[in-house]
Design an enzyme around this catalytic site. Structure first.
Site, PDB file in Angstrom:
ATOM      1  N   ASP A  55       6.925 -38.610   5.056  1.00  0.00           N
ATOM      2  CA  ASP A  55       7.040 -39.259   3.749  1.00  0.00           C
ATOM      3  C   ASP A  55       6.992 -38.189   2.660  1.00  0.00           C
ATOM      4  O   ASP A  55       5.925 -37.671   2.337  1.00  0.00           O
ATOM      5  CB  ASP A  55       5.877 -40.251   3.598  1.00  0.00           C
ATOM      6  CG  ASP A  55       5.878 -40.904   2.228  1.00  0.00           C
ATOM      7  OD1 ASP A  55       6.845 -40.688   1.462  1.00  0.00           O
ATOM      8  OD2 ASP A  55       4.906 -41.620   1.916  1.00  0.00           O
ATOM      9  N   GLU A 133       4.123  -5.670  -0.920  1.00  0.00           N
ATOM     10  CA  GLU A 133       2.774  -5.104  -0.753  1.00  0.00           C
ATOM     11  C   GLU A 133       1.824  -6.219  -1.170  1.00  0.00           C
ATOM     12  O   GLU A 133       1.741  -6.550  -2.347  1.00  0.00           O
ATOM     13  CB  GLU A 133       2.583  -3.909  -1.695  1.00  0.00           C
ATOM     14  CG  GLU A 133       3.597  -2.802  -1.512  1.00  0.00           C
ATOM     15  CD  GLU A 133       3.452  -1.693  -2.569  1.00  0.00           C
ATOM     16  OE1 GLU A 133       2.518  -1.754  -3.406  1.00  0.00           O
ATOM     17  OE2 GLU A 133       4.277  -0.777  -2.560  1.00  0.00           O
ATOM     18  N   GLU A 135      -1.561  -7.769  -1.998  1.00  0.00           N
ATOM     19  CA  GLU A 135      -2.938  -7.409  -2.360  1.00  0.00           C
ATOM     20  C   GLU A 135      -3.816  -8.655  -2.386  1.00  0.00           C
ATOM     21  O   GLU A 135      -3.352  -9.741  -2.721  1.00  0.00           O
ATOM     22  CB  GLU A 135      -2.970  -6.747  -3.746  1.00  0.00           C
ATOM     23  CG  GLU A 135      -2.279  -5.395  -3.765  1.00  0.00           C
ATOM     24  CD  GLU A 135      -2.331  -4.696  -5.113  1.00  0.00           C
ATOM     25  OE1 GLU A 135      -2.219  -3.455  -5.133  1.00  0.00           O
ATOM     26  OE2 GLU A 135      -2.462  -5.378  -6.160  1.00  0.00           O
ATOM     27  N   GLU A 189      -7.719  -1.091  -1.764  1.00  0.00           N
ATOM     28  CA  GLU A 189      -7.137  -0.964  -3.105  1.00  0.00           C
ATOM     29  C   GLU A 189      -8.172  -0.430  -4.100  1.00  0.00           C
ATOM     30  O   GLU A 189      -9.280  -0.062  -3.711  1.00  0.00           O
ATOM     31  CB  GLU A 189      -6.549  -2.307  -3.558  1.00  0.00           C
ATOM     32  CG  GLU A 189      -5.005  -2.340  -3.512  1.00  0.00           C
ATOM     33  CD  GLU A 189      -4.351  -1.249  -4.366  1.00  0.00           C
ATOM     34  OE1 GLU A 189      -4.994  -0.797  -5.329  1.00  0.00           O
ATOM     35  OE2 GLU A 189      -3.214  -0.854  -4.059  1.00  0.00           O
ATOM     36  N   ARG A 318       3.644   3.857 -13.484  1.00  0.00           N
ATOM     37  CA  ARG A 318       3.229   2.733 -12.651  1.00  0.00           C
ATOM     38  C   ARG A 318       2.924   1.478 -13.456  1.00  0.00           C
ATOM     39  O   ARG A 318       2.575   0.448 -12.890  1.00  0.00           O
ATOM     40  CB  ARG A 318       2.022   3.126 -11.794  1.00  0.00           C
ATOM     41  CG  ARG A 318       2.310   4.264 -10.864  1.00  0.00           C
ATOM     42  CD  ARG A 318       1.201   4.468  -9.862  1.00  0.00           C
ATOM     43  NE  ARG A 318       1.485   3.830  -8.593  1.00  0.00           N
ATOM     44  CZ  ARG A 318       2.228   4.366  -7.632  1.00  0.00           C
ATOM     45  NH1 ARG A 318       2.765   5.549  -7.793  1.00  0.00           N
ATOM     46  NH2 ARG A 318       2.430   3.726  -6.512  1.00  0.00           N
TER      47      ARG A 318
HETATM   48  N1  GLU Z   1      -3.320  -4.023  -8.339  1.00  0.00           N
HETATM   49  C1  GLU Z   1      -2.281  -3.581  -9.233  1.00  0.00           C
HETATM   50  C2  GLU Z   1      -1.465  -4.775  -9.727  1.00  0.00           C
HETATM   51  O1  GLU Z   1      -2.059  -5.731 -10.105  1.00  0.00           O
HETATM   52  C3  GLU Z   1      -1.382  -2.561  -8.638  1.00  0.00           C
HETATM   53  C4  GLU Z   1      -2.035  -1.352  -8.065  1.00  0.00           C
HETATM   54  C5  GLU Z   1      -1.039  -0.543  -7.270  1.00  0.00           C
HETATM   55  O2  GLU Z   1      -0.330   0.253  -7.862  1.00  0.00           O
HETATM   56  O3  GLU Z   1      -0.909  -0.792  -6.063  1.00  0.00           O
HETATM   57  O4  GLU Z   1      -0.269  -4.785  -9.785  1.00  0.00           O
HETATM   58 MG    MG Z   2      -1.274  -1.760  -4.404  1.00  0.00          MG
END
Ligand code: GLU
Ligand code: MG
Length: 449
Positions: A55, A133, A135, A189, A318
């Site tokens: 359903d 990736e 986390e 991490e 980054r």
């Molecule tokens: N934890 C970070 C995020 O919120 C990234 C850290 C990393 O570069 O892996 O994107």
């Molecule tokens: Mg990371």
């Protein structure tokens, strides 16, 4: 619905020889939550023949459709025996397509949404390959009671824990690999209690299946160790959030070669890759609600902890939304671009579908790529950002929903039904949050005003 052809007789034979007793027919709702119904193995042939009825009106995002009679059609290429059930009613799972009574794909099924995108890419001559990736945090758990906001360790990035968290993560990776999921390296991490498990590149549809399974497996293994694993994007103020950075490439269907690679280019990227990248930049705001779907997601994207607040791309930086990872000389096949906004609470089917559609739009419209921004953006003044044409990602879920409503390409990637259901569910979530009077407000205002 391009399931790899698998002979049902072989699957049934494998099930028989492994003494499989039950099969979980799995699918996800519009938010990416795993759903399933368990059937005795004897009923699998019938489910293959006619689909297993359920359903649809009881499922989030499937509700209130004229056709609430929906059917689960197993994609046998995903049939997997769950090793931990051996000997106690051995169980397998199989991921299903959701179809209507005429056997047509149900437009609200996230897996069909992504399959449609993958077919479009295939018609253009490409397969979309991703490696996320993932986390997450591990918290101390106290049965069903509130979780202590402490972590089982006090170490940081790439530290080798001496405590059980390292052991637990290895067990997670090992279990995923036993299930045929290409879970690769895992590491600690930045923040205490925060972990990451990386996945080797795979076709985006397969990978979305893997991510849903991986989130389940990670939670179960944590639980078995008295811990709680959370994919909440920002579980603690002042600590790193959890992202699901995803590396992406288009491979040529004809020869499997990486269509993103151009060894002659400064960034190693072909003009196709640059157009794809430009498409993701152009739709970064429009796809944000799908990639970062919770009220809480936007607390991660405020800046800091290497999460991207702005719409930019770069090689090294980054905090950029899209990063171009360096590749080893000669390893051009691994050329890829890394999108860093998405978080592990997303529905991976819908996330990969909109990411692909954004990139393909860039290719079709030959969108020009804005210049990279290698310097740190966080301290930049608003005026400078504006002068350079650098946009912010939405600051809240509410703003992200408006950006999605304004982006036809992203809505089209979802299709009218999934777009409507997703927006509806998320608008309710946003409205509930806006109405809520929080402890922070009481503490801040109650006495003073
Ligand atoms: N934890 C970070 C995020 O919120 C990234 C850290 C990393 O570069 O892996 O994107
Ligand atoms: Mg990371």
């Amino acid at each position: 619905m391009n399931s790899q052809a698998v002979d049902p007789i072989q699957v049934l034979e494998k099930a028989r020889s492994s003494s499989v007793r039950f099969v979980i027919l799995r699918f996800t709702d519009i938010l990416g939550a795993p759903k399933g119904v368990t059937i005795p193995i004897e009923d699998l042939p019938e489910a293959l023949e006619t689909g297993k009825w359920f359903d649809g009106s009881a499922i989030e995002g499937f509700a209130r459709v004229a056709e609430s009679d929906l059917y689960l059609k197993p994609d046998l290429s995903t049939f997997t025996i769950l090793p931990w059930t051996h000997g106690h009613g051995t169980t397998a799972h199989v991921i299903c397509w959701v179809v209507n009574r005429r056997g047509e794909p149900f437009a609200g099924d996230p897996r069909s949404v992504l399959a449609r995108g993958m077919e479009r890419a295939a018609r253009m001559g490409y397969s979309y390959v991703v490696s996320p990736e993932l986390e997450f945090y591990l918290f101390q758990s106290d049965g069903d009671k509130a979780l202590a906001p402490t972590s089982p360790d006090a170490i940081g990035y790439f530290d080798l824990a001496t405590d059980r968290a390292h052991q637990v993560r290895c067990e997670m990776v090992d279990t995923l690999r036993t299930l045929g999921i290409p879970a690769g390296p895992g590491h600690h991490e930045i923040s205490p209690g925060q972990h990451e498990i990386d996945f080797q590149p795979a076709d985006a549809l397969r990978m979305a299946d893997y991510i849903v399974t991986a989130r389940l497996v990670i939670k179960h293994i944590a639980q078995a160790h008295g811990l709680h694993a959370t994919f909440m994007p920002k579980p603690m103020e002042g600590r790193a959030g959890s992202g699901m950075h995803t590396h992406q490439s288009l491979l040529r269907v004809e020869d499997g070669g990486n269509a993103f690679a151009d060894p002659e280019d400064d960034y190693g990227l072909s003009s196709l890759a640059k157009a794809f990248l430009a498409g993701q930049i152009a739709h970064a705001r429009g796809m944000c609600a799908v990639l970062c779907p919770l009220v809480n997601s936007y607390k991660r994207l405020l800046g800091g902890f290497e999460a991207p607040p702005y719409v930019s791309w770069a090689r090294i930086n980054r905090s950029a939304l899209i990063r171009i990872p360096a590749i080893k000389p000669g390893r051009y096949q691994s050329t890829r671009i890394e999108l860093r906004s998405l978080d592990p609470a997303c529905n991976p089917y819908l996330a990969f579908a909109v990411m692909l559609a954004a990139g393909l739009d860039g290719i079709e419209r030959r969108l020009p790529l804005p210049p990279p921004v290698e310097e740190e953006l966080i301290p930049m003044e608003t005026a400078e950002l504006e002068a350079r044409g650098i946009q912010r990602l939405p600051a809240t879920l509410g703003e992200a929903l408006e950006a999605l409503e304004a982006d036809e390409v992203i809505q089209e990637a979802l299709g009218p039904l999934a777009a409507e259901r997703f927006l509806e569910a998320k608008r309710l979530e946003w409205a509930a949050y806006c109405r809520h009077v929080s402890a922070w407000e009481i503490e801040r205002y109650f006495q003073v005003y």
